[in-house]
Design a protein around this motif. Structure first.
Motif, short mmCIF file in Angstrom:
data_model
loop_
_atom_site.label_atom_id
_atom_site.label_comp_id
_atom_site.label_asym_id
_atom_site.label_seq_id
_atom_site.Cartn_x
_atom_site.Cartn_y
_atom_site.Cartn_z
N ALA A 116 0.81 -1.15 -0.02
CA ALA A 116 0.23 0.11 0.10
C ALA A 116 0.87 1.19 -0.16
CB ALA A 116 -1.00 0.24 1.19
N ASP A 117 1.97 1.21 0.74
CA ASP A 117 2.93 2.36 0.64
C ASP A 117 3.72 2.67 -0.54
OD1 ASP A 117 2.08 2.99 3.29
OD2 ASP A 117 3.53 1.96 4.31
N GLN A 118 3.81 1.45 -0.96
CA GLN A 118 4.58 1.62 -2.50
C GLN A 118 3.85 2.20 -3.73
OE1 GLN A 118 5.71 -2.45 -3.20
NE2 GLN A 118 7.65 -2.20 -2.30
N LEU A 119 2.42 1.93 -3.38
CA LEU A 119 1.45 2.48 -4.48
C LEU A 119 0.86 3.66 -4.21
CD1 LEU A 119 -0.59 -0.99 -5.06
CD2 LEU A 119 1.18 0.22 -6.36
N ARG A 120 1.04 4.18 -2.77
CA ARG A 120 0.27 5.51 -2.45
C ARG A 120 0.72 6.93 -3.25
NH1 ARG A 120 -2.10 5.17 2.14
NH2 ARG A 120 -0.91 3.50 2.85
N GLU A 121 1.99 7.04 -3.53
CA GLU A 121 2.24 8.27 -4.14
C GLU A 121 1.76 8.20 -5.70
OE1 GLU A 121 6.07 10.83 -5.65
OE2 GLU A 121 6.38 9.25 -4.23
N ARG A 122 1.71 6.96 -6.34
CA ARG A 122 1.38 6.83 -7.89
C ARG A 122 -0.37 6.61 -7.84
NH1 ARG A 122 2.89 2.56 -10.27
NH2 ARG A 122 3.62 1.33 -8.30
N LEU A 123 -0.67 5.98 -6.79
CA LEU A 123 -2.18 5.40 -7.05
C LEU A 123 -2.79 5.70 -5.58
CD1 LEU A 123 -1.51 2.26 -9.07
CD2 LEU A 123 -2.48 4.53 -9.89
N PRO A 124 -3.02 6.98 -5.28
CA PRO A 124 -3.45 7.31 -3.88
C PRO A 124 -5.07 6.60 -3.61
CG PRO A 124 -3.68 9.29 -5.04
CD PRO A 124 -2.97 8.10 -5.93
N LYS A 125 -5.64 6.40 -4.37
CA LYS A 125 -7.09 6.18 -4.29
C LYS A 125 -7.05 4.43 -3.98
CE LYS A 125 -9.93 9.35 -6.90
NZ LYS A 125 -10.90 9.29 -8.01
N LEU A 126 -6.16 3.88 -4.68
CA LEU A 126 -5.72 2.41 -4.66
C LEU A 126 -5.35 2.02 -3.31
CD1 LEU A 126 -5.83 -0.61 -5.24
CD2 LEU A 126 -3.80 -0.12 -6.55
N ALA A 127 -4.29 2.97 -2.61
CA ALA A 127 -3.66 2.98 -1.38
C ALA A 127 -4.85 3.02 -0.31
CB ALA A 127 -2.60 3.69 -1.33
N LYS A 128 -5.63 3.89 -0.58
CA LYS A 128 -6.59 4.02 0.57
C LYS A 128 -7.60 3.11 0.54
CE LYS A 128 -10.47 7.39 2.02
NZ LYS A 128 -11.24 8.17 1.45
N LEU A 129 -8.02 2.53 -0.53
CA LEU A 129 -9.05 1.24 -0.65
C LEU A 129 -8.16 0.16 0.19
CD1 LEU A 129 -11.31 -0.35 -1.60
CD2 LEU A 129 -9.79 -0.84 -3.67
N MET A 130 -6.78 -0.13 -0.13
CA MET A 130 -6.20 -1.16 0.56
C MET A 130 -6.09 -0.95 2.10
SD MET A 130 -2.85 -2.41 -1.87
CE MET A 130 -2.31 -3.58 -0.66
N ASP A 131 -5.80 0.19 2.59
CA ASP A 131 -5.94 0.45 4.14
C ASP A 131 -7.27 0.25 4.61
OD1 ASP A 131 -3.46 1.63 3.66
OD2 ASP A 131 -4.20 3.91 3.67
N GLU A 132 -8.38 0.57 3.88
CA GLU A 132 -9.69 0.38 4.28
C GLU A 132 -10.01 -1.20 4.41
OE1 GLU A 132 -12.13 2.81 1.92
OE2 GLU A 132 -11.59 4.62 3.01
#
Length: 223
Positions: A116-132
């Motif tokens: 999730a952290d690796q994707l956070r900068e490029r794909l913030p919506k995806l990272a947020k989905l993973m967090d949730e």
């Protein structure tokens, strides 16, 4: 009309059709009534419910069964990849799958956060989905390793659902709910009989770890 179906695995490791219901929608009250009907008929010992991310069902499970909920991994991956550019989806999918290859829940959760952290900068919506979704998608990791392939998604139901869809599409329009129940009920009885003749779906050793000496049935319910 919505037709909902529950399939479970009993303490012998065999799949069973638990029940079906027909209603105007898949809202929480409908799911709650359905699950309560199953408990009145003797359903006990449910440890895990696997489904797609349906809030009505999730709420009903917590209220009636008080069981762990597993978000279907396959459905989650489809939702997640919708947040990635088409050309990057294969790479993103491979990254997320590294989480599922871990041996323990602790390792899986650690890897999930790394991805999730690796994707956070490029794909913030995806990272947020993973967090949730972390707890819900990785719930299956708390169960015996021997069972994880069977309980991480609703895929085991796809063949049954496809056959129901094929048969109902042929009919097209049903005159009433009773007609729907007769057709789909007959298909479910057929499938249930077939499962009783097949080899165990889950290993007994893992099921005994979950049983807590309860005479109850079911280590899992898939809807």
């Amino acid at each position: 009309m919505a037709v909902i179906i529950a399939v479970g695995v009993n303490t012998d490791g065999t799949r069973e059709v638990l029940g079906m219901a027909v209603g105007p929608s898949e809202a929480e009250p409908f799911w709650t009534t359905f699950l309560r009907s199953l408990t009145r008929r003797g359903l006990r010992g449910v440890r895990l419910v696997i489904s797609d991310a349906h809030e009505g069902l999730k709420a009903a499970v917590a209220k009636v069964l008080k069981a762990t909920w597993q978000r279907c991994r396959v459905h989650f991956m489809r939702n997640a990849l919708a947040h990635a550019p088409k050309g990057q989806r294969q790479t993103v999918a491979a990254l997320i799958r590294t989480t599922f290859a871990q041996e323990t829940e602790t390792e899986a959760r650690r890897q999930w956060r790394v991805v999730a952290d690796q994707l956070r900068e490029r794909l913030p919506k995806l990272a947020k989905l993973m967090d949730e979704a972390e707890a819900d998608v990785l719930a299956f990791m708390t169960f015996p390793k021997a069972h994880r392939q069977q309980i991480h998604s609703t895929n085991p139901l796809e063949r049954l659902n496809a056959e129901i869809k094929r048969r109902t599409d042929v009919v097209g329009i049903f005159p009433n709910e009773a007609a729907i129940t007769r057709l789909i009920g007959a298909l479910l009885l057929e499938q249930n009989d077939e499962w009783q003749l097949q080899r165990r779906y889950m290993q007994l050793e893992g099921l005994q770890q979950l049983a807590d000496n309860q005479p109850a049935r079911l280590s899992a319910v898939i809807s």
